[in-house]
Design a protein around this motif. Structure first.
Motif, PDB file in Angstrom:
ATOM      1  N   ARG A 105       0.604  -1.137   0.003  1.00  0.00           N
ATOM      2  CA  ARG A 105      -0.165   0.041  -0.019  1.00  0.00           C
ATOM      3  C   ARG A 105       0.939   1.210  -0.100  1.00  0.00           C
ATOM      4  NH1 ARG A 105      -3.973  -1.149   5.106  1.00  0.00           N
ATOM      5  NH2 ARG A 105      -2.071  -2.115   5.608  1.00  0.00           N
ATOM      6  N   VAL A 106       1.805   1.405   1.065  1.00  0.00           N
ATOM      7  CA  VAL A 106       2.773   2.349   1.179  1.00  0.00           C
ATOM      8  C   VAL A 106       3.521   2.618  -0.523  1.00  0.00           C
ATOM      9  CG1 VAL A 106       4.718   3.442   1.963  1.00  0.00           C
ATOM     10  CG2 VAL A 106       3.075   2.317   3.334  1.00  0.00           C
ATOM     11  N   PHE A 107       3.934   1.666  -1.078  1.00  0.00           N
ATOM     12  CA  PHE A 107       4.628   1.590  -2.478  1.00  0.00           C
ATOM     13  C   PHE A 107       3.699   2.275  -3.527  1.00  0.00           C
ATOM     14  CE2 PHE A 107       5.934  -0.374  -6.409  1.00  0.00           C
ATOM     15  CZ  PHE A 107       7.293   0.295  -6.469  1.00  0.00           C
ATOM     16  N   SER A 108       2.626   1.428  -3.355  1.00  0.00           N
ATOM     17  CA  SER A 108       1.711   1.790  -4.453  1.00  0.00           C
ATOM     18  C   SER A 108       1.175   3.332  -4.280  1.00  0.00           C
ATOM     19  CB  SER A 108       0.215   1.036  -4.490  1.00  0.00           C
ATOM     20  OG  SER A 108       0.563  -0.245  -4.688  1.00  0.00           O
ATOM     21  N   ALA A 109       0.734   3.916  -2.999  1.00  0.00           N
ATOM     22  CA  ALA A 109       0.396   5.248  -3.002  1.00  0.00           C
ATOM     23  C   ALA A 109       1.498   6.408  -3.096  1.00  0.00           C
ATOM     24  CB  ALA A 109      -0.145   5.457  -1.348  1.00  0.00           C
ATOM     25  N   THR A 110       2.964   5.986  -2.964  1.00  0.00           N
ATOM     26  CA  THR A 110       3.845   6.722  -3.309  1.00  0.00           C
ATOM     27  C   THR A 110       4.046   6.768  -4.705  1.00  0.00           C
ATOM     28  OG1 THR A 110       5.081   6.067  -1.094  1.00  0.00           O
ATOM     29  CG2 THR A 110       6.634   7.037  -2.835  1.00  0.00           C
ATOM     30  N   LEU A 111       3.936   5.725  -5.401  1.00  0.00           N
ATOM     31  CA  LEU A 111       4.373   5.623  -6.740  1.00  0.00           C
ATOM     32  C   LEU A 111       3.120   6.501  -7.610  1.00  0.00           C
ATOM     33  CD1 LEU A 111       5.903   4.000  -8.609  1.00  0.00           C
ATOM     34  CD2 LEU A 111       4.114   2.499  -9.161  1.00  0.00           C
ATOM     35  N   LEU A 112       1.897   6.628  -6.988  1.00  0.00           N
ATOM     36  CA  LEU A 112       0.838   7.467  -7.535  1.00  0.00           C
ATOM     37  C   LEU A 112       1.074   9.117  -7.380  1.00  0.00           C
ATOM     38  CD1 LEU A 112      -1.903   7.747  -8.882  1.00  0.00           C
ATOM     39  CD2 LEU A 112      -2.969   7.390  -6.852  1.00  0.00           C
ATOM     40  N   VAL A 113       1.638   9.342  -6.310  1.00  0.00           N
ATOM     41  CA  VAL A 113       1.967  10.705  -5.977  1.00  0.00           C
ATOM     42  C   VAL A 113       3.023  11.172  -6.827  1.00  0.00           C
ATOM     43  CG1 VAL A 113       2.983  12.348  -4.096  1.00  0.00           C
ATOM     44  CG2 VAL A 113       1.085  10.743  -3.507  1.00  0.00           C
ATOM     45  N   LEU A 114       4.385  10.226  -6.931  1.00  0.00           N
ATOM     46  CA  LEU A 114       5.457  10.443  -7.783  1.00  0.00           C
ATOM     47  C   LEU A 114       4.785  10.733  -9.246  1.00  0.00           C
ATOM     48  CD1 LEU A 114       8.162   8.110  -6.547  1.00  0.00           C
ATOM     49  CD2 LEU A 114       7.987  10.700  -6.163  1.00  0.00           C
ATOM     50  N   ALA A 115       3.852   9.807  -9.715  1.00  0.00           N
ATOM     51  CA  ALA A 115       3.261   9.956 -10.955  1.00  0.00           C
ATOM     52  C   ALA A 115       2.723  11.369 -11.392  1.00  0.00           C
ATOM     53  CB  ALA A 115       2.235   8.867 -11.389  1.00  0.00           C
ATOM     54  N   LEU A 116       1.772  11.751 -10.190  1.00  0.00           N
ATOM     55  CA  LEU A 116       1.238  13.186 -10.593  1.00  0.00           C
ATOM     56  C   LEU A 116       2.380  14.246 -10.237  1.00  0.00           C
ATOM     57  CD1 LEU A 116      -1.927  12.608  -8.053  1.00  0.00           C
ATOM     58  CD2 LEU A 116      -1.763  12.707 -10.462  1.00  0.00           C
ATOM     59  N   TRP A 125      -0.078  19.479  -3.245  1.00  0.00           N
ATOM     60  CA  TRP A 125      -1.502  19.570  -3.827  1.00  0.00           C
ATOM     61  C   TRP A 125      -1.908  18.068  -4.372  1.00  0.00           C
ATOM     62  CZ3 TRP A 125      -5.407  21.598  -3.761  1.00  0.00           C
ATOM     63  CH2 TRP A 125      -6.533  21.581  -4.852  1.00  0.00           C
ATOM     64  N   ALA A 126      -0.926  17.141  -4.767  1.00  0.00           N
ATOM     65  CA  ALA A 126      -1.138  15.789  -5.167  1.00  0.00           C
ATOM     66  C   ALA A 126      -1.743  15.220  -3.952  1.00  0.00           C
ATOM     67  CB  ALA A 126       0.148  15.174  -5.379  1.00  0.00           C
ATOM     68  N   PHE A 127      -0.876  15.204  -2.593  1.00  0.00           N
ATOM     69  CA  PHE A 127      -1.589  14.588  -1.412  1.00  0.00           C
ATOM     70  C   PHE A 127      -3.105  15.272  -1.294  1.00  0.00           C
ATOM     71  CE2 PHE A 127       3.089  15.195   0.156  1.00  0.00           C
ATOM     72  CZ  PHE A 127       3.365  14.268  -0.495  1.00  0.00           C
ATOM     73  N   VAL A 128      -3.234  16.466  -1.160  1.00  0.00           N
ATOM     74  CA  VAL A 128      -4.613  17.005  -0.997  1.00  0.00           C
ATOM     75  C   VAL A 128      -5.651  16.513  -1.903  1.00  0.00           C
ATOM     76  CG1 VAL A 128      -5.993  19.180  -0.809  1.00  0.00           C
ATOM     77  CG2 VAL A 128      -3.591  19.154   0.295  1.00  0.00           C
ATOM     78  N   VAL A 129      -5.306  16.583  -3.088  1.00  0.00           N
ATOM     79  CA  VAL A 129      -6.163  16.157  -4.127  1.00  0.00           C
ATOM     80  C   VAL A 129      -6.706  14.790  -4.036  1.00  0.00           C
ATOM     81  CG1 VAL A 129      -6.736  15.805  -6.626  1.00  0.00           C
ATOM     82  CG2 VAL A 129      -5.862  17.791  -5.966  1.00  0.00           C
ATOM     83  N   LEU A 130      -5.682  13.661  -3.541  1.00  0.00           N
ATOM     84  CA  LEU A 130      -6.074  12.316  -3.544  1.00  0.00           C
ATOM     85  C   LEU A 130      -6.913  12.362  -2.214  1.00  0.00           C
ATOM     86  CD1 LEU A 130      -2.638  10.618  -4.501  1.00  0.00           C
ATOM     87  CD2 LEU A 130      -4.640  10.847  -6.053  1.00  0.00           C
ATOM     88  N   PHE A 131      -6.541  13.001  -1.199  1.00  0.00           N
ATOM     89  CA  PHE A 131      -7.208  12.868  -0.004  1.00  0.00           C
ATOM     90  C   PHE A 131      -8.966  13.384  -0.257  1.00  0.00           C
ATOM     91  CE2 PHE A 131      -9.219  14.750   3.794  1.00  0.00           C
ATOM     92  CZ  PHE A 131      -9.067  13.540   4.619  1.00  0.00           C
TER      93      PHE A 131
END
Length: 358
Positions: A105-116, A125-131
């Protein structure tokens, strides 16, 4: 030097913020999330050359989630992941299931933030939008494969924007473990890049061939599980018998996607069209809208986020209908017209640029 120090402090702040969010979610979420358990146990079965859809694997899923076998009316947690997804889960099987779920879960979430961030979005802003979109958070707590597929697909989008066709094709291949959403998305995005499309088809063909040769005798049982699984039958995002007007709107969105050369606008129409046309179970698929919403103004995303989180109090059947309607509605309106929020966003970006320059 001052500018370097400013950016260094900003990055440190973003990093600690992200770590805090992730640790909070890990502590709140169950150690053996429901949607991760079938992926893990299925991958273990593949590693041991056993049938990942066997009844014994299903019973192990139930014990890991409930601590006992399921009773009548409870989810049986049959393994609905296709074999390609189970192959992607093989590296996790070197860890115990609890540790594997956290790493995954940590790896997938980090990967998604890095992709954004790769798309040019600021990390915070990526963290905020995902939340605010809520569904990525739900995908995290459930251990859903959607976080991984969305992250890989967004990396593919970034590669397409930079004319990196081979990378885009490979990222889309990695995103295609769940097949239902990301395969049609990959074709819609890559039709404009024939070389990338051919590479994608070649990689997927090779991957599917290896999967079939090593575990092809399990395909029939996997299809049987999908037909029998109530989540794929009862709970659907769009029901054509109830809302037939959405089918032509979905077709229109797909046609518009094929006409767009700008990859971000193509993505927006493609994701909207796919969501409207395919009956999918689970709102966590809305994570694919993240690249669209990070472009909007803070006020608009805040309003959407408040509405989505407020709908958490509504029955599931209502949320399965309303949430995709909000996401696709805002996306289609924004990409068909130039609404007020787009003008506000342009002025906001200009203002932020002036402040940073000062």
């Amino acid at each position: 030097m001052a500018q370097f120090g400013k950016w260094s402090k900003t990055n440190i702040f973003h990093g600690f913020t992200f770590i805090g969010i992730i640790l909070t979610l890990v502590l709140v979420a169950p150690s053996r999330p429901a949607d991760f358990v079938p992926l893990y146990n299925g991958a273990v079965a593949v590693r041991e050359h056993r049938n990942p859809f066997d009844r014994r694997v299903v019973e192990q899923n139930q014990r890991d989630v409930y601590g006992r076998l399921a009773v009548a009316g409870e989810d049986e947690f049959r393994g609905g992941y296709p074999v390609p997804a189970l192959f992607l889960g093989l590296p996790l099987t070197v860890l115990p299931i609890g540790a594997a779920s956290v790493v995954y879960r940590v790896f997938s979430a980090t990967l998604l933030v890095l992709a954004l961030v790769r798309l040019g979005v600021k990390p915070l802003w990526a963290f905020v939008v995902l939340f605010l979109l809520r569904e990525p958070v739900v995908a995290f707590t459930l251990g859903q494969f959607t976080l991984w597929t969305s992250a890989c697909a967004v990396f593919a989008l970034g590669a397409l924007q930079r004319q990196q066709d081979t990378r885009a094709a490979l990222w889309f291949a990695l995103a295609s473990g769940t097949l239902i959403l990301t395969v049609p998305l990959a074709f819609l995005m890559l039709l404009a890049r024939r070389r990338a499309l051919l590479i994608y088809i070649g990689v997927m063909g090779l991957w599917s061939g290896v999967s079939f040769l090593t575990s092809g005798w399990w395909v029939a049982e996997w299809l049987e599980i999908l037909r029998a699984y109530p989540g794929y039958v009862k709970f659907m995002i769009w029901m054509p018998t109830v809302l037939p007007i959405l089918i032509p709107v979905g077709i229109f969105a797909v046609i518009m996607a094929l006409r767009k050369h700008d990859m971000m606008r193509r993505w927006a129409f493609a994701v909207s069209g796919i969501v409207l046309l395919l009956p999918l179970s689970g709102l966590y698929h809305m994570t694919l809208f993240a690249p669209v919403f990070v472009r909007y103004s803070r006020s608009l995303v805040l309003v959407i986020g408040v509405c989505v989180w407020a709908l958490s109090l509504a029955p599931l059947e209502l949320r399965l209908l309303i949430v995709p309607l909000v996401f696709t509605g805002v996306t289609l309106v924004d990409n068909l017209y130039t609404p007020t929020w787009r003008k506000s966003l342009t002025s906001l970006i200009a203002r932020d640029a002036n402040l940073e320059a000062d």
